[in-house]
Design a protein around this motif. Sequence first.
Motif, mmCIF file in Angstrom:
data_model
loop_
_atom_site.group_PDB
_atom_site.id
_atom_site.type_symbol
_atom_site.label_atom_id
_atom_site.label_comp_id
_atom_site.label_asym_id
_atom_site.label_seq_id
_atom_site.Cartn_x
_atom_site.Cartn_y
_atom_site.Cartn_z
ATOM 1 N N SER A 48 -13.939 -2.909 3.369
ATOM 2 C CA SER A 48 -12.656 -2.217 3.193
ATOM 3 C C SER A 48 -12.729 -1.243 2.026
ATOM 4 N N ARG A 49 -12.105 -0.103 2.197
ATOM 5 C CA ARG A 49 -12.018 0.899 1.137
ATOM 6 C C ARG A 49 -10.559 1.374 1.013
ATOM 7 N N THR A 50 -10.148 1.661 -0.204
ATOM 8 C CA THR A 50 -8.797 2.139 -0.479
ATOM 9 C C THR A 50 -8.843 3.597 -0.902
ATOM 10 N N SER A 110 0.830 -1.209 0.000
ATOM 11 C CA SER A 110 0.000 0.000 0.000
ATOM 12 C C SER A 110 0.858 1.251 0.000
ATOM 13 N N THR A 136 -1.229 4.292 -1.507
ATOM 14 C CA THR A 136 -2.605 4.135 -1.052
ATOM 15 C C THR A 136 -2.628 3.600 0.374
ATOM 16 N N SER A 137 -3.785 3.690 0.986
ATOM 17 C CA SER A 137 -3.995 3.116 2.305
ATOM 18 C C SER A 137 -5.414 2.556 2.343
ATOM 19 N N SER A 138 -5.699 1.745 3.360
ATOM 20 C CA SER A 138 -7.023 1.141 3.486
ATOM 21 C C SER A 138 -7.691 1.582 4.784
#
Length: 352
Positions: free
Chosen positions: A243-245, A16, A21-23
């Motif tokens: 979960s969302r990114t 990530s 990006t991150s979650s």
Amino acid sequence: MKNQSLLLLALVALISWSCGTSSTYLEVLQPSQIVLPDDIKVVALIDRSKPEKGFANFLEGMVSGEDFGQDREGRRLAMQNLTTTLTRTPTLQVKGTGLEYNGLKNGKQMLPPMNWNEVQSICSKYGADAMIALESFDSSSDISYSQSSYKSKQKDGTEVIKYTHTARRNVRVYMGWRVYDAKKRVVVDENTVSQYDEDSATGDTQDKARTNLRSQLTAVRDLAAKAGDAYGKRIAPVWVNVSRTYYTTAKGADKNAMEEAHRLTQANKWEDAAKIWHDLLSSARDPKTKGKAAHNLALAMERNGNLKEAEDWAGKAYTQYGNKTSQSYVYVIQQRISDQERLDYQLKKVKP
């Protein structure tokens, strides 16, 4: 196993970070597949799938290769996970009874519905409006083998043929459920389900390949647990984590602003982060940064429950700013909007 889990989490975090990006996780109320009658607010759980004792059932287990106690464990896990899942719904209260009744010898079939006087007696004892019964339970499996060969050089330079053996186990779990409305004396749901899974493992010999498989008991437990959870989600709206990114970095002059917004999200200050993303839509020099900011704004709107605005921002991120990842996010939000419409109907059905 614990070290492997930590390693996997570290690997996901590294990927990530390298992708910028991150979650994050959102708690979402997921609509059920069916709607129970309005007056069902408390349910009692019973197990009506206990196999009859006797040599015939013991022999059947030996012939089918069942692990000792695997169906008993499967029944227990199915009931346990159904209970756990129903604790995450705002529409039902669950009463465990611990009651067990014998089912048919053939675990794939259900007995006729229970006598209504007995149903009402159980519901009255536990203060329930309805009763959920696990009516049948059975598991089965089969193993197949294959082998492949390869050449291996010995220390003296000679080549020999060696073999790799592969074992594949197919495991199936069959279950039947009923929901009894005690007041109306109606079976409001009758559902049969089968869960399937396959394991494979290799070894130098056929026996080693089989030994390296996950145990049959573990496979049945896992499938039964999933089936119990699935039935809970069938009959009641349930809170689930999704979960969302989102994007955390940008290039050049936009880098600091995106990283600041990321730090704000980590501090759970999403509204402050959204202000930075709004500013980046006009100030960002890199068009890709604008697409990332619009995508992140869609997530901020979804977190606030503003699904139509989330859909609009995700659509802009894709159509106006060319962020390809946002195209799939549009579909996710559209599905959530559809689910929310179903959920609104279901919740109105249970409101006093």
